[in-house]
Design a protein around this motif. Structure first.
Motif, PDB file in Angstrom:
ATOM      1  N   GLY A   1      39.780  49.002  33.533  1.00 34.98           N
ATOM      2  CA  GLY A   1      40.687  50.036  34.237  1.00 34.98           C
ATOM      3  C   GLY A   1      40.634  49.801  35.722  1.00 34.98           C
TER       4      GLY A   1
ATOM      5  N   TYR B   1      54.689  46.286  34.866  1.00 33.92           N
ATOM      6  CA  TYR B   1      53.403  45.453  34.853  1.00 33.92           C
ATOM      7  C   TYR B   1      52.783  45.736  33.668  1.00 33.92           C
ATOM      8  CZ  TYR B   1      48.572  45.088  35.925  1.00 33.92           C
ATOM      9  OH  TYR B   1      46.942  45.045  35.761  1.00 33.92           O
TER      10      TYR B   1
ATOM     11  N   LYS C   1      51.208  43.317  30.340  1.00 36.08           N
ATOM     12  CA  LYS C   1      49.865  43.236  29.728  1.00 36.08           C
ATOM     13  C   LYS C   1      50.116  43.590  28.201  1.00 36.08           C
ATOM     14  CE  LYS C   1      47.736  42.210  33.444  1.00 36.08           C
ATOM     15  NZ  LYS C   1      46.982  40.999  33.595  1.00 36.08           N
TER      16      LYS C   1
ATOM     17  N   THR D   1      39.291  45.904  43.837  1.00 37.48           N
ATOM     18  CA  THR D   1      39.485  44.508  44.311  1.00 37.48           C
ATOM     19  C   THR D   1      40.814  44.741  45.381  1.00 37.48           C
ATOM     20  OG1 THR D   1      41.482  44.233  42.915  1.00 37.48           O
ATOM     21  CG2 THR D   1      39.268  43.573  41.989  1.00 37.48           C
TER      22      THR D   1
ATOM     23  N   SER E   1      39.716  32.983  42.845  1.00 42.84           N
ATOM     24  CA  SER E   1      39.301  32.962  44.265  1.00 42.84           C
ATOM     25  C   SER E   1      38.685  34.267  44.804  1.00 42.84           C
ATOM     26  CB  SER E   1      40.381  32.377  45.131  1.00 42.84           C
ATOM     27  OG  SER E   1      41.651  33.176  44.584  1.00 42.84           O
ATOM     28  N   ARG E   2      39.243  35.237  44.111  1.00 44.48           N
ATOM     29  CA  ARG E   2      39.253  36.723  44.453  1.00 44.48           C
ATOM     30  C   ARG E   2      38.988  37.648  43.400  1.00 44.48           C
ATOM     31  NH1 ARG E   2      43.622  38.945  46.725  1.00 44.48           N
ATOM     32  NH2 ARG E   2      45.030  37.096  46.219  1.00 44.48           N
TER      33      ARG E   2
ATOM     34  N   ASN F   1      43.203  35.017  33.978  1.00 44.43           N
ATOM     35  CA  ASN F   1      42.959  36.180  34.485  1.00 44.43           C
ATOM     36  C   ASN F   1      43.872  36.621  35.979  1.00 44.43           C
ATOM     37  OD1 ASN F   1      41.200  38.366  36.350  1.00 44.43           O
ATOM     38  ND2 ASN F   1      41.585  36.518  37.618  1.00 44.43           N
TER      39      ASN F   1
ATOM     40  N   ILE G   1      38.290  40.273  40.161  1.00 39.84           N
ATOM     41  CA  ILE G   1      37.902  40.069  39.047  1.00 39.84           C
ATOM     42  C   ILE G   1      37.702  38.753  38.474  1.00 39.84           C
ATOM     43  CG2 ILE G   1      38.264  40.482  36.499  1.00 39.84           C
ATOM     44  CD1 ILE G   1      39.641  43.127  37.424  1.00 39.84           C
TER      45      ILE G   1
ATOM     46  N   LEU H   1      51.225  29.799  40.201  1.00 43.57           N
ATOM     47  CA  LEU H   1      51.479  30.115  38.937  1.00 43.57           C
ATOM     48  C   LEU H   1      52.833  31.025  39.132  1.00 43.57           C
ATOM     49  CD1 LEU H   1      48.152  30.934  37.195  1.00 43.57           C
ATOM     50  CD2 LEU H   1      49.364  28.925  37.001  1.00 43.57           C
TER      51      LEU H   1
ATOM     52  N   ILE I   1      39.528  48.524  39.019  1.00 42.36           N
ATOM     53  CA  ILE I   1      38.466  47.856  39.595  1.00 42.36           C
ATOM     54  C   ILE I   1      38.668  47.576  41.103  1.00 42.36           C
ATOM     55  CG2 ILE I   1      37.313  45.768  39.257  1.00 42.36           C
ATOM     56  CD1 ILE I   1      36.963  47.325  36.881  1.00 42.36           C
TER      57      ILE I   1
ATOM     58  N   GLY J   1      45.848  30.468  43.724  1.00 43.16           N
ATOM     59  CA  GLY J   1      47.182  30.194  44.146  1.00 43.16           C
ATOM     60  C   GLY J   1      47.414  29.532  45.455  1.00 43.16           C
ATOM     61  N   ARG J   2      46.975  30.532  46.472  1.00 40.43           N
ATOM     62  CA  ARG J   2      47.058  29.775  47.750  1.00 40.43           C
ATOM     63  C   ARG J   2      45.876  30.040  48.753  1.00 40.43           C
ATOM     64  NH1 ARG J   2      52.717  33.180  49.164  1.00 40.43           N
ATOM     65  NH2 ARG J   2      53.899  32.270  47.373  1.00 40.43           N
ATOM     66  N   ASN J   3      45.032  30.611  48.168  1.00 39.59           N
ATOM     67  CA  ASN J   3      43.784  30.977  49.165  1.00 39.59           C
ATOM     68  C   ASN J   3      42.779  30.254  49.012  1.00 39.59           C
ATOM     69  OD1 ASN J   3      41.922  32.336  50.945  1.00 39.59           O
ATOM     70  ND2 ASN J   3      42.687  34.551  50.238  1.00 39.59           N
TER      71      ASN J   3
HETATM   72  P1  NAP Z   1      43.438  40.038  42.918  1.00 40.95           P
HETATM   73  O1  NAP Z   1      42.141  40.591  43.713  1.00 40.95           O
HETATM   74  O2  NAP Z   1      44.657  40.455  43.427  1.00 40.95           O
HETATM   75  O3  NAP Z   1      43.295  38.499  42.865  1.00 40.95           O
HETATM   76  C1  NAP Z   1      44.147  37.902  42.064  1.00 40.95           C
HETATM   77  C2  NAP Z   1      43.847  36.517  41.831  1.00 40.95           C
HETATM   78  O4  NAP Z   1      44.844  35.978  40.947  1.00 40.95           O
HETATM   79  C3  NAP Z   1      43.492  35.728  43.080  1.00 40.95           C
HETATM   80  O5  NAP Z   1      42.596  34.613  42.778  1.00 40.95           O
HETATM   81  C4  NAP Z   1      44.733  34.829  43.116  1.00 40.95           C
HETATM   82  O6  NAP Z   1      44.793  33.712  43.955  1.00 40.95           O
HETATM   83  C5  NAP Z   1      45.281  34.662  41.810  1.00 40.95           C
HETATM   84  N1  NAP Z   1      46.667  34.832  41.779  1.00 40.95           N
HETATM   85  C6  NAP Z   1      47.776  35.700  41.732  1.00 40.95           C
HETATM   86  N2  NAP Z   1      48.866  35.394  41.771  1.00 40.95           N
HETATM   87  C7  NAP Z   1      48.825  33.855  41.555  1.00 40.95           C
HETATM   88  C8  NAP Z   1      49.795  33.129  41.457  1.00 40.95           C
HETATM   89  N3  NAP Z   1      51.363  33.493  41.578  1.00 40.95           N
HETATM   90  N4  NAP Z   1      49.467  31.925  41.074  1.00 40.95           N
HETATM   91  C9  NAP Z   1      48.101  31.615  41.327  1.00 40.95           C
HETATM   92  N5  NAP Z   1      47.182  32.414  41.411  1.00 40.95           N
HETATM   93  C10 NAP Z   1      47.450  33.532  41.736  1.00 40.95           C
HETATM   94  O7  NAP Z   1      43.253  40.613  41.393  1.00 40.95           O
HETATM   95  P2  NAP Z   1      42.607  41.266  40.520  1.00 40.95           P
HETATM   96  O8  NAP Z   1      42.375  42.885  40.929  1.00 40.95           O
HETATM   97  O9  NAP Z   1      41.202  40.696  40.763  1.00 40.95           O
HETATM   98  O10 NAP Z   1      43.200  41.317  39.180  1.00 40.95           O
HETATM   99  C11 NAP Z   1      42.821  40.201  38.357  1.00 40.95           C
HETATM  100  C12 NAP Z   1      43.370  40.490  37.062  1.00 40.95           C
HETATM  101  O11 NAP Z   1      42.841  41.713  36.489  1.00 40.95           O
HETATM  102  C13 NAP Z   1      44.795  40.383  37.038  1.00 40.95           C
HETATM  103  O12 NAP Z   1      45.466  40.046  35.769  1.00 40.95           O
HETATM  104  C14 NAP Z   1      45.176  42.089  36.977  1.00 40.95           C
HETATM  105  O13 NAP Z   1      46.340  42.465  36.299  1.00 40.95           O
HETATM  106  C15 NAP Z   1      43.861  42.518  36.140  1.00 40.95           C
HETATM  107  N6  NAP Z   1      43.549  44.035  36.113  1.00 40.95           N
HETATM  108  C16 NAP Z   1      43.229  44.265  37.423  1.00 40.95           C
HETATM  109  C17 NAP Z   1      42.601  45.721  37.641  1.00 40.95           C
HETATM  110  C18 NAP Z   1      42.192  46.156  38.755  1.00 40.95           C
HETATM  111  O14 NAP Z   1      42.078  47.438  38.913  1.00 40.95           O
HETATM  112  N7  NAP Z   1      41.757  45.434  40.128  1.00 40.95           N
HETATM  113  C19 NAP Z   1      42.785  46.391  36.383  1.00 40.95           C
HETATM  114  C20 NAP Z   1      43.422  45.977  35.223  1.00 40.95           C
HETATM  115  C21 NAP Z   1      43.645  44.663  35.172  1.00 40.95           C
HETATM  116  P3  NAP Z   1      44.854  33.607  45.544  1.00 40.95           P
HETATM  117  O15 NAP Z   1      43.633  34.285  45.932  1.00 40.95           O
HETATM  118  O16 NAP Z   1      44.953  31.978  45.739  1.00 40.95           O
HETATM  119  O17 NAP Z   1      46.108  34.551  46.100  1.00 40.95           O
END
Ligand code: NAP
Length: 250
Positions: free
Chosen positions: A186, A155, A159, A190, A15-16, A91, A18, A65, A188, A38-40
């Motif tokens: 790294g 966290y 991973k 978001t 939904s949001r 993801n 990455i 989840l 990103i 999840g919720r959005n």
């Molecule tokens: P984000 O912008 O916070 O988006 C998280 C996404 O995961 C949303 O679609 C959210 O759904 C869903 N989600 C989170 N918790 C959930 C749950 N309990 N049940 C179902 N859906 C859930 O995160 P992001 O930064 O894109 O990160 C995505 C992945 O990349 C993650 O695994 C994170 O650890 C990894 N990562 C991110 C970064 C970074 O810098 N951003 C770096 C390294 C790794 P809703 O919209 O419904 O809440």
């Protein structure tokens, strides 16, 4: 014809952030994309609309989840839309905000439930839906290997566990021609990193300086790596940890 024409993909947390970037890219490559959230719901619908506006096909499925029965519920929803999956991208993930001295058992259990247990059981329950010759791509983090940020230890540990899952699962699914890889971003830009990047003085510049390329990563930087692994070109890469940190070595 796109590289993934005729294939079905499922991207958790699409939904949001990455996940959305990955879903949009796989949609552009011709896959029909399950956009999990999840919720959005509104944000998931935006992802679906963006994929459709670019000429692709997508459907949204909402399942929280990190709760008992989450994987079964996700596949039940998925089954209403598709009869199998070629590309599964685990993801969806959450961070922790507490260092070793502060974290309590509840926060620790939650981050492991969402980041490790959920992908494990999504794969277990999805084995019959995953088509031979398919792909499993787990979104890890540079924090599992190349950069140490001990304030985020729990966290990072999730991973590391996900990466072991990737390695061993590649042996389990290899005989079916299914590749399994971790892609490690790294920092990103978001919602997850909004506080770090935008809420702290100098946060953006410090994050940019971590990368050898001198900038903050965008969701497309990760999505393009995932698209390669999902494509036929990625067929000989499995059990691997793919660094998508822009050279963030600390
Ligand atoms: P984000 O912008 O916070 O988006 C998280 C996404 O995961 C949303 O679609 C959210 O759904 C869903 N989600 C989170 N918790 C959930 C749950 N309990 N049940 C179902 N859906 C859930 O995160 P992001 O930064 O894109 O990160 C995505 C992945 O990349 C993650 O695994 C994170 O650890 C990894 N990562 C991110 C970064 C970074 O810098 N951003 C770096 C390294 C790794 P809703 O919209 O419904 O809440």
């Amino acid at each position: 014809m796109g590289a993934l024409a005729g294939r079905t993909a499922l991207v958790t947390g699409a939904s949001r952030g990455i996940g959305r970037g990955i879903a949009e890219r796989l949609g552009r490559d011709g896959a029909r994309v399950g956009v999990h959230y999840g919720r959005n719901e509104a944000a998931a619908k935006e992802t679906v609309a963006a994929i459709e506006a670019a000429g692709g096909s997508a459907f949204a499925i909402g399942v929280e989840l990190g709760l008992p029965g989450d994987a079964e519920a996700l596949w039940e929803e998925f089954d209403r839309h598709a009869d199998g999956v070629d590309v599964l991208v685990n993801n969806a993930g959450i961070g922790t905000s507490s260092a070793l001295g502060q974290i309590d058992e509840e926060e620790y259990d939650r981050v492991f439930a969402v980041n490790v247990k959920a992908p494990h059981f999504i794969v277990k329950r999805g084995l019959g839906r995953l088509r031979d010759g398919g792909r499993v791509i787990n979104i890890s983090s540079g924090l599992a290997r190349t950069a140490a940020m001990p304030d985020l230890m729990a966290y990072s540990m999730t991973k590391g566990a996900l990466d072991v899952f990737t390695r061993d699962l590649s042996k389990v699914l290899g005989p079916r021609g299914i590749t399994v890889n971790s892609v490690a971003p790294g920092i990103i830009d978001t919602d997850n990193t909004a506080e770090l990047l935008h809420g702290t003085e100098g946060g953006w510049a410090q994050a940019a300086a971590l990368s050898a390329l001198g900038r903050v990563g965008e969701t497309a930087d990760v999505a393009d790596v995932v698209a390669f692994l999902a494509s036929d070109g990625g067929r000989w890469v499995t059990g691997s940890w793919v660094d998508a940190t822009g050279g963030s070595l600390t």
